[in-house]
Design a protein around this motif. Structure first.
Motif, PDB file in Angstrom:
ATOM      1  N   UNK A 535       0.822  -1.199   0.000  1.00 24.43           N
ATOM      2  CA  UNK A 535       0.000   0.000   0.000  1.00 24.43           C
ATOM      3  C   UNK A 535       0.862   1.256   0.000  1.00 24.43           C
ATOM      4  N   UNK A 536       2.141   1.094   0.332  1.00 23.49           N
ATOM      5  CA  UNK A 536       2.979   2.264   0.605  1.00 23.49           C
ATOM      6  C   UNK A 536       3.584   2.839  -0.666  1.00 23.49           C
ATOM      7  N   UNK A 537       2.694   3.220  -1.575  1.00 28.52           N
ATOM      8  CA  UNK A 537       3.094   3.996  -2.752  1.00 28.52           C
ATOM      9  C   UNK A 537       2.417   5.357  -2.672  1.00 28.52           C
ATOM     10  N   UNK A 538       3.004   6.315  -3.308  1.00 29.53           N
ATOM     11  CA  UNK A 538       2.480   7.683  -3.228  1.00 29.53           C
ATOM     12  C   UNK A 538       1.059   7.753  -3.773  1.00 29.53           C
ATOM     13  N   UNK A 539       0.815   7.047  -4.874  1.00 26.68           N
ATOM     14  CA  UNK A 539      -0.500   7.085  -5.512  1.00 26.68           C
ATOM     15  C   UNK A 539      -1.580   6.515  -4.593  1.00 26.68           C
ATOM     16  N   UNK A 540      -1.307   5.379  -3.976  1.00 20.65           N
ATOM     17  CA  UNK A 540      -2.308   4.740  -3.121  1.00 20.65           C
ATOM     18  C   UNK A 540      -2.545   5.540  -1.839  1.00 20.65           C
ATOM     19  N   UNK A 541      -1.458   6.021  -1.250  1.00 24.12           N
ATOM     20  CA  UNK A 541      -1.620   6.794  -0.019  1.00 24.12           C
ATOM     21  C   UNK A 541      -2.379   8.098  -0.264  1.00 24.12           C
ATOM     22  N   UNK A 542      -2.205   8.663  -1.451  1.00 24.05           N
ATOM     23  CA  UNK A 542      -2.943   9.875  -1.780  1.00 24.05           C
ATOM     24  C   UNK A 542      -4.440   9.588  -1.851  1.00 24.05           C
ATOM     25  N   UNK A 543      -4.819   8.450  -2.439  1.00 22.16           N
ATOM     26  CA  UNK A 543      -6.240   8.079  -2.513  1.00 22.16           C
ATOM     27  C   UNK A 543      -6.804   7.799  -1.119  1.00 22.16           C
ATOM     28  N   UNK A 544      -6.044   7.110  -0.272  1.00 18.80           N
ATOM     29  CA  UNK A 544      -6.518   6.829   1.079  1.00 18.80           C
ATOM     30  C   UNK A 544      -6.679   8.113   1.888  1.00 18.80           C
ATOM     31  N   UNK A 545      -5.784   9.063   1.661  1.00 16.45           N
ATOM     32  CA  UNK A 545      -5.911  10.358   2.340  1.00 16.45           C
ATOM     33  C   UNK A 545      -7.184  11.081   1.913  1.00 16.45           C
TER      34      UNK A 545
END
Length: 827
Positions: A535-545
């Motif tokens: 999960x620790x990619x910039x793209x995924x973390x941005x969506x979770x945020x």
């Protein structure tokens, strides 16, 4: 019928002492397991039959190492919290709570890591973590660190720093999950078409073991809550302390219901005694009906004890309802007995008794069967507690009918009542005034009924299927006050989890090396085996945020926790700068091992490709509508943010409770027409006349509609308690209708004059109906003194249902009979 009457006379009436001795033996057998009668308010008692939400709830809790099995102790000192003395008082309270046997650990501002230090960075986070307990952080510095953290405000400490919370963790023993798995395996083994007897025995044994364990855990939970309350009491001299949490809500619901069953059960009996004494003024007509009511409840509770069949929050009202039904049957017999005494004062008591039984067994049997049909509709709800309620009432009504026509006559044989002077008088009863009003103002009766029907329909359209747990308790109760403090200052009460499952790995187009493509594995999900599960990619973390920010913006939500909270915390450590793609990739390695269970595993499951958002809903929010909230979140995540429906999962107590409410609405309100059709069919079978069946339905529809319409007009939502009022009202209204129509048919055959027959019916069966209604309304009025709001509503709406059923049977029903003449032409 004569053969049955002869057998009944020879075996029962002619040997009252022997028959009563056999019955006493039956009572003794039932009493042997009265101590096994228990209440169940577990999670399973509030969910649908075979609802997957409960299984998902348990799976998610184990997967993310979380649990709702904790108590919240809110602490608001009289003086400043962040002083040496204030923190010492909090520490003393915390230390006492930790000494309770069932407490696994506690979380508070004293032991949580203060990720706030001049030397703290991502590289030194492992060495620079401080706590108030372990490092003697100055109070004001600790206050600043807690309020600056994105994790603790509105969770462990209020935004004004006046109130803090101690989370008292009550770990579930591993044995519980082992027994749970055993029970599920045993249930699966008996679902096939070729189930063996040994499989059934294995299921019975595992069910018994699981039940014994849950009872032991419930007893331990109750004892723990009592110990915690005692500790809180000792520390309340200089602080305002409240207790909250899901275990406490469950325990207090059970405690209130148990108190209502015992305290108000006695109170209702006292009111019934007084009312019967005022109406009949003979001790036999007080003692015998009360004994019959007590025997009915005794036998049914004894049976439930032998069957180890628990009573839930929903079905706990069955005791009160059995009192209503048994009392109604006995009062009808008493009034009919006194009528025969009036007609033939010199007749032998046994002859009068036999005439009473012969005259009343048919309408009472019709009444019992039709009421069973009304309550039997509950067995199709799909909700285990409601299904159980339907079956309990079916069994209870059967027992009530048998008690009325077996034990009641036996007691009269042993204690024959003398003739009351009022029986031989020819005074005009009050009910005859309704007959006169119907005769002379029939048009007004129809007009008022029509207006009332329109208002009822309008009120029913305003009904909502919703309720907050806080609305179950009076404002002066501790649980109500605690919920307010938790909602206002500590982030909300009811848990809701939103689970996002990762997208399937995208196609790699033949590239085995992600660095040979345009994809940056630290930013995007490149789809290779090494990186696609993280999960620790910039793209995924941005969506979770973005998901986190949306959930946090909703007015119904309090504190929202997710991996976004952890990232905000790490960004604060990183000199206020958000983590870049490379730093995100190494977050699991950067977080110290002793903080992993606090900052990572509750929100990310790499093994299952899932992210969790932990939400606390505000029970005090006037806009809280659970189903609308879930629909709104689902729509936003799927239509606005591009997640597929399979990727979004809701779980938690909020979801299971909402599923139950929605199913209740579907099964009880939307299908109430089917219930009336079933009663209509019963009327056709009983009266053999379509016209008479339609006439008989009118007061039933009006009574049920009046109760539901009143709830709609008053803004009282349907919930797990009030939703059953519809079935209860139908059952009550049906009784009066059947008795009146049956008596009208008997009386009409004497002179075939409708108006004269109506007056005779109002003076006879009308009197019995009024006595029943007055007694029950008076008896159940004491329920308004309960601390449990659903019990208050039950008492009020039961009384209102009795009143509307009585008025409908004494005005609308006879007017329709006079208007349509269903028994044929007059003489």
């Amino acid at each position: 019928m004569s053969m049955f009457g002869s057998l009944y006379r020879r075996l029962i009436l002619n040997h009252p002492v022997i028959a009563l001795s056999v019955f006493v033996l039956l009572l003794i057998i039932a009493s042997l397991r009265l101590d096994h009668f228990r209440l169940d308010a577990s999670a399973e008692s509030l969910v649908l039959e075979n609802d997957r939400s409960l299984e998902q709830y348990r799976t998610i809790n184990q997967r993310f190492t979380t649990s709702d099995d904790f108590l919240i102790v809110t602490y608001t000192p009289d003086h400043d919290l962040f002083t040496e003395q204030g923190l010492a008082s909090l520490r003393a309270l915390r230390d006492e709570l930790e000494q309770v046997d069932a407490v696994g650990s506690t979380n508070s501002i004293l032991n949580v890591p203060l990720l706030h230090s001049p030397n703290l960075s991502l590289n030194t986070v492992d060495e620079e973590i401080l706590t108030i307990d372990g490092d003697g952080v100055p109070p004001l510095e600790a206050r600043e660190a807690l309020l600056d953290s994105p994790l603790y405000p509105n969770l462990l400490i209020s935004n004004d720093s006046r109130t803090t919370a101690i989370q008292v963790n009550l770990p579930t023993p591993p044995e519980y999950f082992e027994r749970l798995a055993e029970r599920q395996a045993a249930r699966d083994a008996v679902t096939g078409p070729h189930t063996t007897e040994s499989a059934r025995q294995t299921l019975a044994d595992t069910e018994a073991r699981f039940l014994a364990l849950t009872e032991a855990l419930d007893a331990r939970r109750d004892a723990t809550i009592d110990q915690v309350r005692a500790i809180i009491e000792r520390h309340s001299e200089h602080a305002n302390i409240h207790l909250g949490g899901v275990p406490m809500i469950v325990a207090d619901m059970i405690r209130f219901i148990q108190n209502d069953i015992s305290t108000f059960g006695v109170g209702v009996l006292v009111f019934l005694l007084l009312t019967l004494a005022i109406i009949f003024r003979q001790w036999r007509w007080v003692v015998i009906p009360i004994l019959c009511c007590g025997f009915t409840v005794w036998l049914v509770i004894g049976y439930l004890g032998w069957a180890e069949w628990p009573v839930t929050v929903i079905s706990s009202n069955f005791v009160s309802l059995l009192l209503i039904m048994t009392l109604s049957l006995t009062i009808h017999l008493i009034v009919r007995y006194r009528e025969f005494q009036h007609d033939e004062p010199g007749a032998e008591p046994q002859q009068t008794l036999e005439r009473t039984i012969a005259a009343m067994i048919k309408p009472c049997f019709y009444m019992a069967v039709t009421t069973i049909v009304a309550f039997g509709s509950l067995t199709f709800s799909g909700i285990r507690p409601v299904i159980d309620f339907g079956w309990m009432m079916t069994i209870g009504l059967t027992v009530a009918f048998l008690i009325t026509f077996l034990v009641f006559p036996l007691l009269l044989r042993v204690l024959p009542p003398p003739i009351d002077a009022r029986v031989t008088s020819n005074r005009r009863p009050l009910t005859d005034l309704f007959a006169s009003a119907t005769e002379h103002h029939g048009t007004l009766v129809l007009t008022v009924s029509l207006i009332l029907a329109v208002l009822c329909a309008w009120g029913v359209s305003r009904l909502t299927v919703e309720n907050s747990f806080i609305d179950y308790f009076k404002p002066d109760t501790e649980i109500h006050q605690g919920m307010i403090v938790i909602d206002d200052r500590l982030g909300g009460t009811t848990p809701l989890d939103v689970i996002i499952t990762d997208d399937p790995a995208p196609e790699t187009n033949g590239f085995d090396d992600p660095f040979a493509s345009d994809c940056d594995p630290f930013v995007d999900d490149c789809g290779d085996e090494e990186h696609r599960d993280t999960w620790y990619t910039y793209q995924k973390m941005e969506r979770l945020t973005q998901v986190h920010q949306y959930l946090d913006s909703l007015p119904e939500t309090g504190k929202v926790l997710s991996i976004s909270t952890t990232l905000d915390l790490l960004a604060q450590i990183n000199e206020g700068q958000p983590l870049d793609a490379l730093q995100l990739a190494f977050v699991p390695a950067a977080v110290p091992d002793d903080l992993t269970d606090t900052l990572l595993t509750p929100y990310i499951s790499e093994h299952h490709d899932q992210a969790r958002f932990s939400i606390r809903l505000l029970e005090t929010s006037p806009d809280l509508r659970r189903q609308q909230l879930l629909d709104r979140i689902q729509t936003h995540l799927t239509q606005e943010m591009g997640f597929s429906e399979d990727q979004v999962l809701f779980t938690g107590m909020t979801v299971m409770y909402n599923n139950m409410l929605q199913s209740l609405f579907d099964s009880q309100i939307k299908t109430i027409g089917a219930v009336f059709l079933a009663i209509m069919a019963m009327f056709l079978l009983l009266f053999r006349s379509l016209k008479l069946a339609l006439i008989g339905m009118a007061p039933n529809l009006l009574a049920a509609g009046s109760v539901l319409g009143l709830m709609g007009w008053l803004g009282i939502p349907l919930d797990m308690m009030t939703i059953t009022v519809a079935a209860i009202t139908v059952g009550i209204a049906v009784d009066d209708t059947i008795h009146y129509i049956h008596r009208f048919k008997v009386e009409f055959a004497k002179d075939r004059k409708y108006v004269a027959t109506m007056h005779r019916c109002h003076r006879s069966i009308g009197r019995a109906m009024s006595y029943t209604s007055i007694t029950i309304i008076a008896g159940f009025s004491i329920l308004v003194l309960s601390n449990f709001i659903p019990t208050i509503y039950f008492g009020l709406f039961t009384g209102f249902a009795m009143l509307m059923a009585l008025l409908g049977a004494l005005t609308l029903l006879p007017k329709l009979i006079l208007l349509f003449k269903p028994f044929g032409a007059e003489a």
